[in-house]
Design a protein around this motif. Structure first.
Motif, PDB file in Angstrom:
ATOM      1  N   SER A  49       0.836  -1.198   0.000  1.00 58.44           N
ATOM      2  CA  SER A  49       0.000   0.000   0.000  1.00 58.44           C
ATOM      3  C   SER A  49       0.869   1.245   0.000  1.00 58.44           C
ATOM      4  O   SER A  49       1.853   1.316   0.735  1.00 58.44           O
ATOM      5  CB  SER A  49      -0.906   0.006   1.241  1.00 58.44           C
ATOM      6  OG  SER A  49      -1.569   1.256   1.366  1.00 58.44           O
ATOM      7  N   TYR A  52      -0.757   5.019   4.414  1.00 57.24           N
ATOM      8  CA  TYR A  52      -0.843   4.484   5.775  1.00 57.24           C
ATOM      9  C   TYR A  52      -1.447   5.558   6.655  1.00 57.24           C
ATOM     10  O   TYR A  52      -1.139   6.743   6.519  1.00 57.24           O
ATOM     11  CB  TYR A  52       0.549   4.095   6.303  1.00 57.24           C
ATOM     12  CG  TYR A  52       0.519   3.518   7.694  1.00 57.24           C
ATOM     13  CD1 TYR A  52       0.093   2.216   7.913  1.00 57.24           C
ATOM     14  CD2 TYR A  52       0.895   4.292   8.788  1.00 57.24           C
ATOM     15  CE1 TYR A  52       0.051   1.677   9.197  1.00 57.24           C
ATOM     16  CE2 TYR A  52       0.856   3.765  10.077  1.00 57.24           C
ATOM     17  CZ  TYR A  52       0.428   2.457  10.270  1.00 57.24           C
ATOM     18  OH  TYR A  52       0.379   1.951  11.540  1.00 57.24           O
ATOM     19  N   THR A 144     -10.917  -1.010   7.608  1.00 50.91           N
ATOM     20  CA  THR A 144     -10.617  -1.232   6.196  1.00 50.91           C
ATOM     21  C   THR A 144     -11.828  -1.876   5.532  1.00 50.91           C
ATOM     22  O   THR A 144     -12.451  -1.303   4.660  1.00 50.91           O
ATOM     23  CB  THR A 144      -9.380  -2.139   6.023  1.00 50.91           C
ATOM     24  OG1 THR A 144      -9.569  -3.373   6.741  1.00 50.91           O
ATOM     25  CG2 THR A 144      -8.138  -1.453   6.539  1.00 50.91           C
ATOM     26  N   TYR A 172     -11.622   3.307   5.160  1.00 48.76           N
ATOM     27  CA  TYR A 172     -10.798   3.296   3.951  1.00 48.76           C
ATOM     28  C   TYR A 172     -11.609   3.698   2.717  1.00 48.76           C
ATOM     29  O   TYR A 172     -11.152   4.453   1.878  1.00 48.76           O
ATOM     30  CB  TYR A 172     -10.178   1.927   3.749  1.00 48.76           C
ATOM     31  CG  TYR A 172      -8.772   1.805   4.291  1.00 48.76           C
ATOM     32  CD1 TYR A 172      -7.739   1.308   3.495  1.00 48.76           C
ATOM     33  CD2 TYR A 172      -8.463   2.182   5.588  1.00 48.76           C
ATOM     34  CE1 TYR A 172      -6.446   1.187   3.977  1.00 48.76           C
ATOM     35  CE2 TYR A 172      -7.180   2.064   6.085  1.00 48.76           C
ATOM     36  CZ  TYR A 172      -6.171   1.578   5.281  1.00 48.76           C
ATOM     37  OH  TYR A 172      -4.892   1.461   5.763  1.00 48.76           O
ATOM     38  N   THR A 194     -12.839   9.436   4.640  1.00 45.05           N
ATOM     39  CA  THR A 194     -12.264   8.335   3.869  1.00 45.05           C
ATOM     40  C   THR A 194     -11.003   8.828   3.153  1.00 45.05           C
ATOM     41  O   THR A 194     -10.666  10.012   3.193  1.00 45.05           O
ATOM     42  CB  THR A 194     -13.259   7.825   2.802  1.00 45.05           C
ATOM     43  OG1 THR A 194     -13.375   8.826   1.762  1.00 45.05           O
ATOM     44  CG2 THR A 194     -14.637   7.539   3.401  1.00 45.05           C
ATOM     45  N   TRP A 195     -10.349   7.909   2.454  1.00 45.58           N
ATOM     46  CA  TRP A 195      -9.180   8.303   1.665  1.00 45.58           C
ATOM     47  C   TRP A 195      -9.556   9.308   0.585  1.00 45.58           C
ATOM     48  O   TRP A 195      -8.755  10.172   0.215  1.00 45.58           O
ATOM     49  CB  TRP A 195      -8.517   7.082   1.032  1.00 45.58           C
ATOM     50  CG  TRP A 195      -7.654   6.301   1.969  1.00 45.58           C
ATOM     51  CD1 TRP A 195      -7.836   5.006   2.379  1.00 45.58           C
ATOM     52  CD2 TRP A 195      -6.470   6.759   2.634  1.00 45.58           C
ATOM     53  NE1 TRP A 195      -6.838   4.637   3.261  1.00 45.58           N
ATOM     54  CE2 TRP A 195      -5.991   5.695   3.434  1.00 45.58           C
ATOM     55  CE3 TRP A 195      -5.776   7.979   2.647  1.00 45.58           C
ATOM     56  CZ2 TRP A 195      -4.852   5.814   4.227  1.00 45.58           C
ATOM     57  CZ3 TRP A 195      -4.641   8.093   3.444  1.00 45.58           C
ATOM     58  CH2 TRP A 195      -4.191   7.004   4.219  1.00 45.58           C
ATOM     59  N   LEU A 220      -6.079   3.628  -4.962  1.00 45.95           N
ATOM     60  CA  LEU A 220      -7.433   3.656  -4.429  1.00 45.95           C
ATOM     61  C   LEU A 220      -8.452   3.144  -5.436  1.00 45.95           C
ATOM     62  O   LEU A 220      -9.461   2.550  -5.066  1.00 45.95           O
ATOM     63  CB  LEU A 220      -7.797   5.079  -3.992  1.00 45.95           C
ATOM     64  CG  LEU A 220      -6.969   5.662  -2.849  1.00 45.95           C
ATOM     65  CD1 LEU A 220      -7.422   7.079  -2.535  1.00 45.95           C
ATOM     66  CD2 LEU A 220      -7.055   4.788  -1.603  1.00 45.95           C
ATOM     67  N   ARG A 238     -10.409  -8.717   0.161  1.00 52.64           N
ATOM     68  CA  ARG A 238      -9.953  -7.536   0.883  1.00 52.64           C
ATOM     69  C   ARG A 238      -8.983  -7.944   1.988  1.00 52.64           C
ATOM     70  O   ARG A 238      -9.121  -9.002   2.568  1.00 52.64           O
ATOM     71  CB  ARG A 238     -11.158  -6.801   1.503  1.00 52.64           C
ATOM     72  CG  ARG A 238     -12.139  -6.296   0.457  1.00 52.64           C
ATOM     73  CD  ARG A 238     -13.251  -5.501   1.128  1.00 52.64           C
ATOM     74  NE  ARG A 238     -14.060  -6.331   1.986  1.00 52.64           N
ATOM     75  CZ  ARG A 238     -15.095  -7.053   1.569  1.00 52.64           C
ATOM     76  NH1 ARG A 238     -15.403  -7.081   0.306  1.00 52.64           N
ATOM     77  NH2 ARG A 238     -15.824  -7.754   2.430  1.00 52.64           N
ATOM     78  N   GLU A 241      -8.443  -6.395   8.692  1.00 46.68           N
ATOM     79  CA  GLU A 241      -8.228  -5.157   9.429  1.00 46.68           C
ATOM     80  C   GLU A 241      -6.802  -5.120   9.957  1.00 46.68           C
ATOM     81  O   GLU A 241      -6.305  -6.092  10.533  1.00 46.68           O
ATOM     82  CB  GLU A 241      -9.199  -5.094  10.608  1.00 46.68           C
ATOM     83  CG  GLU A 241     -10.657  -5.151  10.215  1.00 46.68           C
ATOM     84  CD  GLU A 241     -11.216  -3.788   9.856  1.00 46.68           C
ATOM     85  OE1 GLU A 241     -10.938  -3.334   8.748  1.00 46.68           O
ATOM     86  OE2 GLU A 241     -11.951  -3.228  10.677  1.00 46.68           O
TER      87      GLU A 241
END
Length: 242
Positions: A49, A52, A144, A172, A194-195, A220, A238, A241
């Motif tokens: 990723s 972070y 997540t 996320y 969120t991101w 993303l 996915r 967590e």
């Protein structure tokens, strides 16, 4: 932005949108957000990723945590109700301080849920007291894909609480099916940012170089593919967590 990202990034009202942007700006200001596409982070799941987040940093900054907790309580009251929550339970360990602050502001009893049992009986996973028969809000710092929220909620239910809502500071908002999986387990997730909100806040100020921003956007939009291309986990599932 894909249809999925637009759906997850969408906020119910102007207030929700403003709260999301305020939260994103706070997280950026206290350096809880990190972009590192040139040297990706390796999550415990094996995924790679370029981003972070460390929501634990918030507890160190008094003005930041005060504002975020104010927004959290307002969000909870707007979307659940002013008298609909009878107890607040934090998830071990990161959710405990947030649960304490939120419970204090709401004038609610507070407990916390362990990841693993300690002791015996129905309360082996619950510390404080069992909110038996009470409408209980589960609180954590982030999620997540929501899997740990399902486990914590089930522990509360097994102990006799009613737990149909969870709150996190940060969601996320990347992995398809996250909200649907929670809904299938009768859990409605509330979150502040969120991101996607972080990316929007980054457009206001140059927190990170443009190249890093572009690479994070690519991650993303397709996290599994991005991870696999960099030698990370290749599963389409996915990541758990973190």
């Amino acid at each position: 932005m894909t249809a999925l990202s637009r759906k997850i990034a969408g906020h119910a009202s102007d207030w929700d949108r403003d709260a999301a942007m305020t939260t994103a700006r706070i997280l950026l200001e206290i350096k809880a957000i990190n972009f590192r596409p040139e040297e990706p982070y390796t999550l415990t799941s094996g995924w790679k990723s370029p981003v972070y987040i460390d929501c634990r940093r918030i507890i160190y900054f008094p003005q930041a945590r005060t504002k975020i907790c104010e927004l959290a309580v307002e969000k909870i009251q707007r979307h659940i109700g002013y008298e609909s929550i009878e107890a607040v339970a934090g998830g071990e360990t990161a959710g405990i301080p947030y649960a304490a602050w939120i419970a204090d502001r709401m004038g609610s009893p507070m407990a916390y849920v362990r990841k693993k049992p300690k002791g015996f009986g129905r309360n082996a996973l619950i510390e404080g007291d069992v909110p038996e028969g009470k409408r209980t809000l589960l609180v954590e710092d982030l999620t997540t894909d929501g899997q740990s929220k399902i486990k914590f909620a089930q522990s509360l239910r097994d102990a006799g609480a009613f737990c149909n809502h969870a709150f996190v500071v940060f969601f996320y908002g990347v992995f398809a099916g996250s909200l649907e999986t929670l809904a299938e387990n009768d859990i409605a997730l509330l979150y502040l940012a969120t991101w996607w909100d972080v990316l929007e806040a980054c457009r206001e100020r140059p927190y990170f170089p443009a190249a890093a921003m572009a690479e994070v956007h690519r991650f993303l939009e397709a996290p599994a593919e991005w991870s696999a291309a960099r030698g990370g986990a290749t599963s389409n599932k996915r990541p758990p967590e973190e």
